[in-house]
Design a protein around this motif. Structure first.
Motif, PDB file in Angstrom:
ATOM      1  N   SER A  29     -41.803 -48.921 -58.872  1.00 28.66           N
ATOM      2  CA  SER A  29     -40.885 -50.017 -58.588  1.00 28.66           C
ATOM      3  C   SER A  29     -40.561 -50.093 -57.105  1.00 28.66           C
ATOM      4  N   ALA A  36     -42.385 -56.037 -51.121  1.00 28.15           N
ATOM      5  CA  ALA A  36     -41.728 -57.345 -51.222  1.00 28.15           C
ATOM      6  C   ALA A  36     -40.768 -57.571 -50.058  1.00 28.15           C
ATOM      7  N   SER A  61     -42.851 -62.948 -51.470  1.00 26.57           N
ATOM      8  CA  SER A  61     -42.032 -61.752 -51.743  1.00 26.57           C
ATOM      9  C   SER A  61     -41.539 -61.739 -53.186  1.00 26.57           C
ATOM     10  N   TRP A  62     -41.146 -62.883 -53.699  1.00 24.82           N
ATOM     11  CA  TRP A  62     -40.706 -62.961 -55.098  1.00 24.82           C
ATOM     12  C   TRP A  62     -41.834 -62.594 -56.052  1.00 24.82           C
ATOM     13  N   GLY A  63     -43.034 -63.022 -55.725  1.00 28.75           N
ATOM     14  CA  GLY A  63     -44.186 -62.684 -56.557  1.00 28.75           C
ATOM     15  C   GLY A  63     -44.402 -61.182 -56.646  1.00 28.75           C
ATOM     16  N   ALA A  65     -41.975 -58.976 -56.048  1.00 31.47           N
ATOM     17  CA  ALA A  65     -40.763 -58.436 -56.677  1.00 31.47           C
ATOM     18  C   ALA A  65     -40.829 -58.498 -58.202  1.00 31.47           C
ATOM     19  N   LEU A  66     -41.583 -59.438 -58.743  1.00 34.72           N
ATOM     20  CA  LEU A  66     -41.749 -59.497 -60.192  1.00 34.72           C
ATOM     21  C   LEU A  66     -42.309 -58.169 -60.713  1.00 34.72           C
ATOM     22  N   PHE A  67     -43.287 -57.626 -60.006  1.00 33.62           N
ATOM     23  CA  PHE A  67     -43.872 -56.348 -60.422  1.00 33.62           C
ATOM     24  C   PHE A  67     -42.875 -55.200 -60.244  1.00 33.62           C
ATOM     25  N   GLU A  68     -42.011 -55.322 -59.233  1.00 25.24           N
ATOM     26  CA  GLU A  68     -40.947 -54.324 -59.074  1.00 25.24           C
ATOM     27  C   GLU A  68     -40.079 -54.292 -60.327  1.00 25.24           C
ATOM     28  N   TYR A  69     -39.665 -55.463 -60.785  1.00 24.45           N
ATOM     29  CA  TYR A  69     -38.808 -55.534 -61.968  1.00 24.45           C
ATOM     30  C   TYR A  69     -39.532 -55.076 -63.231  1.00 24.45           C
ATOM     31  N   CYS A  70     -40.837 -55.292 -63.273  1.00 25.21           N
ATOM     32  CA  CYS A  70     -41.625 -54.824 -64.432  1.00 25.21           C
ATOM     33  C   CYS A  70     -41.636 -53.303 -64.527  1.00 25.21           C
ATOM     34  N   GLN A  72     -38.904 -51.398 -62.762  1.00 28.62           N
ATOM     35  CA  GLN A  72     -37.498 -50.999 -62.658  1.00 28.62           C
ATOM     36  C   GLN A  72     -36.759 -51.101 -63.988  1.00 28.62           C
TER      37      GLN A  72
END
Length: 138
Positions: A29, A36, A61-63, A65-70, A72
């Motif tokens: 994450s 991002a 960056s949002w794109g 960050a989606l993987f970060e949330y996946c 986190q």
């Protein structure tokens, strides 16, 4: 027939596995988060995104960050004590912050050669490690 000691051993193993999964997911994450938040600066430095409008940089960056949330969200669900995990919310947050700064430091050293780590940064990291120690005291 299960003995109580077998149940306790299985529970301890489950907690260890959940701890490892939580920490690995938090590391993943934070790699995505750091890309991002700061990757666009490296892209700008190399000239790739130099002429991108701000909205394009934000969407890029949002794109990521989606993987970060996946990573986190599952890390917090697996690791949270009320879901059967080993960590309370404060412990999860402190672990995440330490991982975040460690990942950030490595990425700065690798991606941004103009930045360097100084003694005061190392002292701050030592304080964070102490924070982890204190958060886990009973």
């Amino acid at each position: 027939m299960f003995h109580v000691s077998t149940y306790i051993t299985l529970k301890q193993q489950t907690i260890q596995v959940q701890s490892i999964y939580t920490i690995l997911l938090l590391i993943c994450s934070n790699v995505f988060m750091t890309f991002a938040w700061y990757g666009h600066l490296k892209l700008q430095e190399t000239g790739i995104s130099k002429n991108w409008p701000l909205i394009a940089v934000i969407l890029f960056s949002w794109g990521i960050a989606l993987f970060e949330y996946c990573c986190q969200v599952p890390a917090n669900r697996i690791g949270f004590i009320d879901n059967g995990g080993p960590f309370n919310l404060i412990q999860l947050k402190v672990i995440q912050e330490v991982i975040s700064l460690v990942v950030f430091s490595f990425m700065v050293i690798i991606m941004f050669k103009s930045e360097s780590i100084h003694w005061n940064h190392i002292a701050a990291f030592a304080c964070l490690v102490a924070a982890v120690y204190f958060v886990f005291l009973k």
